[in-house]
Motif scaffolding. Structure first.
Motif, short mmCIF file in Angstrom:
data_model
loop_
_atom_site.label_atom_id
_atom_site.label_comp_id
_atom_site.label_asym_id
_atom_site.label_seq_id
_atom_site.Cartn_x
_atom_site.Cartn_y
_atom_site.Cartn_z
N LYS A 58 0.94 -1.20 0.01
CA LYS A 58 0.13 -0.02 -0.04
C LYS A 58 0.73 1.22 0.02
N ARG A 59 0.36 2.31 -0.02
CA ARG A 59 1.11 3.64 -0.14
C ARG A 59 2.13 3.70 1.00
N GLY A 60 3.57 3.64 0.58
CA GLY A 60 4.39 3.75 1.51
C GLY A 60 5.05 2.44 2.11
N TYR A 61 4.47 1.47 1.94
CA TYR A 61 4.85 0.04 2.35
C TYR A 61 5.29 -0.87 1.17
N TYR A 62 6.04 -1.47 1.47
CA TYR A 62 6.72 -2.51 0.59
C TYR A 62 7.21 -3.89 1.37
N THR A 63 7.27 -4.78 0.64
CA THR A 63 8.10 -6.08 0.81
C THR A 63 8.93 -6.57 -0.29
N ILE A 64 10.11 -7.36 -0.14
CA ILE A 64 11.04 -7.55 -0.68
C ILE A 64 10.91 -9.09 -0.79
N LEU A 65 10.75 -9.70 -2.29
CA LEU A 65 10.76 -10.92 -2.63
C LEU A 65 11.80 -11.38 -3.25
N ALA A 66 12.13 -12.89 -3.06
CA ALA A 66 13.56 -13.14 -3.82
C ALA A 66 13.28 -14.72 -4.46
N GLU A 67 13.80 -14.81 -5.39
CA GLU A 67 13.67 -16.25 -6.33
C GLU A 67 15.11 -16.54 -6.95
N LEU A 68 15.52 -17.84 -6.49
CA LEU A 68 16.61 -18.14 -7.20
C LEU A 68 16.74 -18.53 -8.71
N LEU A 69 17.56 -17.79 -9.51
CA LEU A 69 17.43 -18.12 -10.89
C LEU A 69 18.37 -19.05 -11.12
N SER A 70 19.40 -18.95 -10.88
CA SER A 70 20.60 -19.92 -11.34
C SER A 70 21.56 -20.35 -10.07
N GLU A 71 21.73 -21.54 -9.86
CA GLU A 71 22.87 -21.85 -8.70
C GLU A 71 24.16 -21.69 -9.26
N GLU A 72 24.39 -22.18 -10.43
CA GLU A 72 25.74 -22.36 -10.99
C GLU A 72 25.75 -21.41 -12.44
N PRO A 73 25.91 -20.09 -12.56
CA PRO A 73 25.59 -19.48 -13.85
C PRO A 73 26.84 -20.01 -14.92
N LYS A 74 27.80 -20.56 -14.51
CA LYS A 74 28.91 -21.15 -15.35
C LYS A 74 28.32 -22.04 -16.22
N ASN A 75 27.36 -22.98 -15.91
CA ASN A 75 26.71 -24.13 -16.56
C ASN A 75 25.73 -23.58 -17.30
N THR A 76 25.16 -22.39 -17.52
CA THR A 76 23.96 -22.05 -18.33
C THR A 76 24.36 -21.71 -19.68
N ALA A 77 23.56 -22.04 -20.52
CA ALA A 77 23.64 -21.63 -21.93
C ALA A 77 23.92 -19.95 -22.20
N ASP A 78 24.41 -19.91 -23.32
CA ASP A 78 24.19 -18.40 -23.66
C ASP A 78 23.09 -17.61 -23.79
N THR A 79 23.02 -16.33 -23.20
CA THR A 79 21.75 -15.53 -22.86
C THR A 79 20.88 -16.10 -22.10
#
Length: 303
Positions: free
Chosen positions: A243-264
């Protein structure tokens, strides 16, 4: 000529400073009354980049009627006129008030605590969505790892100094964009979280191109390149307005080991995740930003 430039920068700064501190000291109910006045002037009198915002919204939401687009635009300007005064509150707000107005969700805290206990540094990726300045404050006040935020220094060195003091007040560290990889290597011995705001506009020839909000969109490749080099887990951050003046921060894991991901792959993931957030609360994104001012070079493919 440089002397005149520095003089004008200083003049703007010292004229603005009392007003900025005045805003920061206002109680929230009074502050938001002032924000309502800002909205009337910015939207109805000045019309600051209104054409840009309206066209961006039309392109992003072609299924919406013109009346719906106009309503979204007004909602955005209402929020924009809250966002900057809220940011200036950081100059004087107490720790307890900061944590009351911007909270870290239990699920997000669990993710950050786990990586800290494991001694793993992480990369945070996010957009100009919600109050990202308050989110940095809350992270630094709540989490045990050191937060570094990658930022672009302001041209006005006086205002840049003010923003630097404001952003580091609760313990956040800043890394200039051009020094990102070098500083991350320097701080490798520290268990840290480095935040990238990844929806800025790069030069088209150096970008990763993708589809974002129904449009060909260039994305900085640096977040993905550095993530792969450092191989830090990547966590996507959402800042929801409750609501006005109040926020919450959410988090979500996208990649545990980026070096093993494909390009882009990393770029595609965090861009798609930001689009999902924008579609849920479109007023929280910066529609006045000229995000699509560049055209995709012919040789660049869309991911």
């Amino acid at each position: 000529m440089p002397y005149i430039g520095y003089f004008m920068q200083g003049l703007i700064y010292y004229i603005s400073l009392p007003f900025i501190y005045f805003l920061s000291l206002l109680p929230f109910p009074v502050l938001y009354r002032v924000c309502d006045g800002f909205y009337f002037v910015l939207y109805y009198v000045v019309g600051y980049r209104k054409n840009v915002a309206m066209q961006n919204l039309r392109n992003a939401f072609p299924e919406k009627s013109e009346a719906e687009i106009k309503r979204m635009c007004k909602d955005f300007y209402h929020y924009l006129c809250d966002l900057f005064p809220e940011t200036f509150k950081t100059l004087t707000i107490s720790r307890s008030a900061m944590l009351k107005h911007c909270t870290l969700s239990p699920q997000a805290k669990e993710i950050f605590d786990r990586y800290n206990q494991e001694g793993k540094s992480i990369i945070l990726v996010m957009g100009h969505y919600g109050n990202w300045e308050w989110a940095g404050n809350t992270f630094s006040l709540t989490c045990k790892q050191k937060l570094f935020v990658v930022y672009h220094p302001l041209a006005n060195k006086y205002l840049n100094g003010l923003m630097y003091r404001m952003r580091t007040r609760f313990g956040t560290g800043l890394i200039a964009m051009r020094e990102t990889y070098k500083d991350m290597v320097k701080y490798k011995s520290i268990t840290s979280a480095t935040a990238f705001i990844a929806d800025q506009t790069p030069m088209p020839e150096n970008a990763i191109w993708t589809s974002f909000l129904n449009q060909d969109t260039p994305v900085f490749p640096g977040t993905e390149k550095i993530a792969k080099k450092m191989n830090y887990p990547i966590v996507y951050i959402t800042i929801k307005r409750l609501k006005r003046g109040y926020y919450t921060i959410l988090a979500e894991l996208l990649s545990e080991e980026p070096k093993n991901t494909a390009d882009t792959e990393i770029t595609t993931l965090h861009t798609a995740r930001l689009e999902k957030d924008i579609r849920e609360q479109p007023e929280l994104w910066l529609w006045t930003h000229k995000r699509w001012k560049h055209k995709r070079p012919a040789e660049k493919s869309i991911v």
